[in-house]
Design a protein around this motif. Structure first.
Motif, PDB file in Angstrom:
ATOM      1  N   VAL A 163       0.832  -1.202   0.000  1.00 27.61           N
ATOM      2  CA  VAL A 163       0.000   0.000   0.000  1.00 27.61           C
ATOM      3  C   VAL A 163       0.870   1.258   0.000  1.00 27.61           C
ATOM      4  N   ALA A 164       1.928   1.253   0.826  1.00 31.09           N
ATOM      5  CA  ALA A 164       2.819   2.413   0.909  1.00 31.09           C
ATOM      6  C   ALA A 164       3.528   2.670  -0.418  1.00 31.09           C
ATOM      7  N   ALA A 167       1.372   3.986  -3.129  1.00 29.80           N
ATOM      8  CA  ALA A 167       1.024   5.393  -2.917  1.00 29.80           C
ATOM      9  C   ALA A 167       2.206   6.328  -3.182  1.00 29.80           C
ATOM     10  N   LEU A 254       0.521   6.177   7.560  1.00 32.52           N
ATOM     11  CA  LEU A 254       0.171   4.771   7.382  1.00 32.52           C
ATOM     12  C   LEU A 254      -0.389   4.311   8.721  1.00 32.52           C
ATOM     13  N   ASP A 275      -4.531  12.484   4.389  1.00 39.61           N
ATOM     14  CA  ASP A 275      -3.634  11.644   3.594  1.00 39.61           C
ATOM     15  C   ASP A 275      -3.303  10.387   4.389  1.00 39.61           C
ATOM     16  N   HIS A 277      -3.351   6.183   4.661  1.00 38.98           N
ATOM     17  CA  HIS A 277      -3.345   4.897   3.953  1.00 38.98           C
ATOM     18  C   HIS A 277      -3.359   3.816   5.028  1.00 38.98           C
ATOM     19  N   THR A 279      -4.540  -0.189   6.593  1.00 40.51           N
ATOM     20  CA  THR A 279      -4.845  -1.595   6.319  1.00 40.51           C
ATOM     21  C   THR A 279      -5.513  -2.200   7.555  1.00 40.51           C
ATOM     22  N   VAL A 392      -8.112  -2.096   2.496  1.00 45.95           N
ATOM     23  CA  VAL A 392      -7.405  -0.810   2.486  1.00 45.95           C
ATOM     24  C   VAL A 392      -8.420   0.263   2.866  1.00 45.95           C
ATOM     25  N   SER A 394      -9.163   4.541   4.235  1.00 44.01           N
ATOM     26  CA  SER A 394      -8.691   5.917   4.228  1.00 44.01           C
ATOM     27  C   SER A 394      -9.706   6.779   4.962  1.00 44.01           C
ATOM     28  N   THR A 404     -11.502   1.527   0.890  1.00 44.95           N
ATOM     29  CA  THR A 404     -11.253   1.988  -0.482  1.00 44.95           C
ATOM     30  C   THR A 404     -10.725   0.899  -1.407  1.00 44.95           C
TER      31      THR A 404
END
Length: 421
Positions: A163-164, A167, A254, A275, A277, A279, A392, A394, A404
């Motif tokens: 995911v990181a 992004a 994160l 912003d 992200h 999990t 995921v 947000s 998302t």
């Protein structure tokens, strides 16, 4: 018939009636240890509702071993020592053969090693994700009494690394809680992230319940990172996030399952959480998931966007079904029966009272069943672990926690295979 014989017959009939009433009034108690207060309390109060819904469904399906199903739920206050005391009370006083819980990996580890395994009591956690439990099982220290309906952070660490990088975050600072959860997830993420091409600028540990984390925050800020991976729970996590923001740290975050909380976002300030992200363990779409969502809304209202509520439902249902299959309140028999009620060759059973009633009928015939849960198929490996996707999440423009996307089981398996080379 003589009058004396009639009196004896009446007495015999009354005794039969008494015995029948006692049988109908018996109770099958499932233990529960969860964080209803403390740093995980805001999440735990919702997760507990999953277990409560499961007991209601078990009871509607005819109870457990023809007895009323009961959940004896105790608060561990997100403290290992309090959790151990709660588990001892459940085992020594209430004589439960199985416990759903705990949530914190540190609390579950303490209960497992101090109470559950020595007492031969099954422990099924819906939320403890530390890789430590796999290591304990491999070393033979759980004796097979450990199961979890949530995947290990060995999977979440890999998913978060993906995911990181997806992004565009190539440099990440880590601040992690000093317990089994924080240690395990930080190590798994750092390993995956660096092997996949990223850089961990700092990996800083912090202890819970400090009045300030300024020292840890200052250390994590140098050198400058693209994002902060904050591993912890609401409470301490809120304090750290606020201090990070006030010190001028990047506002790209994160965030793992432990911070997937609307209350956490609100307390930090959603204007600073634009912003994010995140999990968290996700659910494979099954008929059980839709039934669970519908029943949850009917009983409790809107289902919060956070992890582990379906996992608590599934873990509690599995305990009830395994107790039925075992035909007793014996922890070892329940441990062994868990494989019978999740048998991939058995007849498929889904969530909800109607399906569980069907399961009780099949179990009475000693037929294997495969309970497919609200969180997924629940195929336990020999260490009590499962595979599951990672959702995921947000924070949207309105400041709401939203799902998302998904990192699938197949995606995680491919990445883990890459990391092995």
């Amino acid at each position: 018939m003589k009058r004396q014989d009639l009196r004896l017959l009446a007495l015999f009939a009354s005794l039969l009636g008494f015995c029948g009433t006692a049988s109908a009034a018996c109770t099958a108690t499932i233990g529960g240890v969860m964080s209803l207060t403390g740093s995980l309390g805001v999440l735990g109060q919702q997760i507990a509702k999953g277990a409560q819904l499961a007991v209601a469904d078990l009871d509607s399906a005819g109870g457990v071993n023809h007895c009323t199903a009961k959940l004896s739920l105790l608060d561990d206050q997100t403290s290992a020592s309090v959790g151990v005391d709660a588990a001892k009370k459940l085992v020594d006083v209430e004589h439960v053969p199985a416990i759903i819980g705990a949530l914190s990996s540190g609390v579950s580890a303490a209960i497992l090693t101090s109470v559950a395994t020595p007492s031969k009591v099954v422990l099924i956690s819906p939320a403890s994700t530390s890789p430590t439990f796999t290591d304990l099982a491999k070393a033979g220290k759980t004796a097979g009494y450990w199961f979890r309906t949530a995947p290990s952070d060995a999977l979440q660490g890999v998913a978060m690394a993906k995911v990181a990088l997806d992004a565009g975050l190539s440099k990440v600072a880590i601040l992690y809680l000093n317990n089994a959860y924080g240690q395990g997830l930080s190590a798994e993420f750092a390993n995956a992230f660096t092997k996949l091409g990223g850089t961990v600028t700092q990996n800083v540990v912090y202890n819970p319940s400090q009045p300030s984390y300024r020292s840890e925050v200052n250390k994590a800020m140098k050198p400058k990172a693209d994002a902060l991976f904050l591993i912890g729970y609401p409470g301490d996590g809120t304090t750290i996030a606020r201090e990070w923001i006030s010190a001028g740290g990047t506002r790209a975050f994160l965030l793992p399952d432990g911070l997937e909380s609307q209350d956490f976002v609100n307390d930090v300030g959603s204007q600073y959480m634009k912003d994010v992200h995140g999990t968290a363990p996700g659910s494979v779409t099954t008929p059980s998931l839709e039934t669970f969502k519908r029943e949850y809304r009917q009983k409790f209202g809107e289902l919060p966007t956070q992890a582990y509520i379906p996992n608590a439902y599934d873990g509690t249902v599995l305990i009830g079904l395994a107790m039925d299959y075992a035909g007793s309140a014996d922890g070892t028999a329940i441990r062994d029966s868990l494989r019978k009620v999740t048998d991939p060759h058995g007849e498929k059973i889904y969530a909800g009272a109607a399906e569980l009633k069907k399961a009780v009928s099949l179990i009475a015939q000693k037929k294997p069943i495969q309970y497919i849960g609200a969180s997924g198929p629940l195929q336990f490996d020999k260490y009590g672990d499962i595979d599951a996707p990672m959702v995921v999440w947000s924070v949207d423009a309105m400041g709401k926690v939203k799902h998302t996307g998904m990192v699938t089981v197949e995606d995680i398996a491919k990445l883990r295979a890459r990391l092995m080379h």
